[in-house]
Design an enzyme around this catalytic site. Structure first.
Site, PDB file in Angstrom:
ATOM      1  CG  PHE A 143      -1.986   1.015   1.360  1.00 14.12           C
ATOM      2  CD1 PHE A 143      -3.166   1.293   0.657  1.00 14.12           C
ATOM      3  CD2 PHE A 143      -1.208   2.099   1.780  1.00 14.12           C
ATOM      4  CE1 PHE A 143      -3.608   2.469   0.395  1.00 14.12           C
ATOM      5  CE2 PHE A 143      -2.208   3.292   1.957  1.00 14.12           C
ATOM      6  CZ  PHE A 143      -3.790   3.572   1.671  1.00 14.12           C
ATOM      7  CG  ASP A 227       5.679   4.094   1.551  1.00 19.45           C
ATOM      8  OD1 ASP A 227       6.055   4.510   2.694  1.00 19.45           O
ATOM      9  OD2 ASP A 227       4.915   2.944   1.115  1.00 19.45           O
ATOM     10  CE  LYS A 256       0.584   5.566   7.985  1.00 15.39           C
ATOM     11  NZ  LYS A 256      -0.971   6.216   7.746  1.00 15.39           N
TER      12      LYS A 256
END
Length: 399
Positions: A143, A227, A256
């Site tokens: 993802f 990532d 985040k």
């Protein structure tokens, strides 16, 4: 401060009548937070072991972060990228240091993880040294975000299907060293991967995978792009998950936990990859503005000052022990690292368990039917971990 509504409609009705249907109905109306706890509009207390999906690194309403945002907002919040600001420069230099990118490393700021991966996608397209390189590799069940480029990188066909055709050239391979060795060659521009696949159920890569990926990418001139949107910023017990493996990527994406609750993303490049982007090839109006970079500087400074990297490693081990000590026949083990953990279940009841946990005053989530994800604030301590054990045990007992 928002103005209270004078309508007599309930908040779920107001939500349904005003918000697009891109999310499931909200679980509660949260109105306040402090440390590892949050409260809803009815005064119910929740132990927050999701931290906004690994976002609230310092928990809720951390005094240092509140002070920084208040001060910065009162002086300079936004200036556009026609100008520089001290917080922006400080944060770029701090990320160079923490990531080990050194003097050759460079930083690009944006507003989210999906935007950071969009920048990484474009970086990959620029890696044409040595001839045509039409292929970008990512992993099955990965993802990377929901904008079109990031969605193309995402290895979840069901998410892509409503928006096909995707941007071309992306191939999704299995998370095995054998599949990696078969796929990487001189026609590949970049390999984009998560060190731990968070949305797939907190799934680590096989032992030695990152090291082998680094070897093959170096051999074939492929950019290794990690990532670390969910795993970065001390979440796994190192500043970045790649540091556990002793490898250096060509680029890493962050978001985040970097802003501690404010929206910020970043692409950090290493070595020759830092020279690929040229003036005018990418940009962002809000990216790297003084407000969000000041906040991120404070987040990173508090993590360093309070040794929260080590705390993440130590508390992760405590959580594993607490979970094992519950002795539930439903639990099939714990995956992940530091304070990004997935509790594997023998039965596909994760969503029911997450709902029972919420009823017991514990916020966790189910990324799939057989996994509970834990990502508490990095400030979590003995008291909160003990309370987690009590509330999670209570939730398990209902199934």
């Amino acid at each position: 401060m928002s103005t209270p509504s004078t309508t007599t409609a309930t908040w779920p009705d107001r939500y349904a009548a005003s918000m697009m249907g891109t999310f499931a109905p909200p679980l509660a109306l949260l109105v306040r937070g402090e440390g590892c706890y949050a409260w809803d509009d009815e005064g119910t207390e929740y132990l927050d072991f999701l931290a906004g999906i690994a976002v609230n690194s310092l928990g809720h309403a951390h005094p240092d972060l509140v002070a920084t945002v208040t001060e910065q907002m009162s002086t300079l919040a936004h200036v556009s990228n026609y100008f520089a600001s001290e917080p922006q420069l400080d944060l770029a230099e701090r990320l160079q240091r923490l990531a080990g990118a050194g003097a050759e490393g460079r930083v690009y700021f944006c507003n989210s993880g999906t935007e950071a991966n969009e920048a990484a996608f474009k970086l990959a397209r620029l890696n044409v040294v040595g001839g045509t390189r039409p292929r970008i590799l990512t992993l099955v069940d990965s993802f990377h975000g929901r904008t079109m480029g990031a969605l193309a990188l995402t290895g979840k066909p069901a998410m892509q299907a409503p928006f096909d055709p995707m941007p071309g050239g992306v191939e999704h391979i299995d998370s095995t060293i054998e599949a990696l060795e078969a796929a990487v060659d001189d026609t590949v521009s970049a390999f984009v991967l998560e060190p731990i696949k968070g949305e797939a159920g907190v799934l680590p890569l096989p032992d030695g995978y990152l090291r082998r990926a680094r070897e093959l990418c170096t051999q074939h001139g492929v950019l290794l792009i990690l990532d670390e949107i969910q795993t970065g910023v001390a979440r796994t017990g190192e500043w970045f998950a790649f540091q556990h493996e002793g490898v250096q990527p060509d680029a890493v994406t962050l978001a985040k936990g970097l802003g501690g609750g404010l929206p910020i993303g970043a692409l950090v490049t290493f070595g020759a990859a830092s020279a690929l982007f040229q003036r005018g090839q990418h940009g962002s109006t809000f990216g790297g503005n003084p407000l969000v970079t000041a906040a991120a500087n404070t987040v990173l400074a508090v993590i360093e000052r309070d040794d929260l990297v080590a705390n993440a490693a130590r508390r992760g081990e405590q959580l594993r022990e607490i979970i094992a000590g519950l002795g539930s026949p439903l639990i099939d083990g714990v995956r992940g690292r530091g304070l990004l953990l997935g509790v594997a279940l023998h039965e596909p009841v994760a969503r029911e368990l997450a709902a029972s946990a919420l009823a017991a005053g514990l916020i966790v989530n189910a990324p799939n039917d057989s996994t509970i994800r834990l990502a508490p604030p990095l400030i979590v301590g003995d008291a909160e971990i003990a309370e987690f054990g009590r509330r999670f045990g209570q939730a398990l007992a209902t199934l």
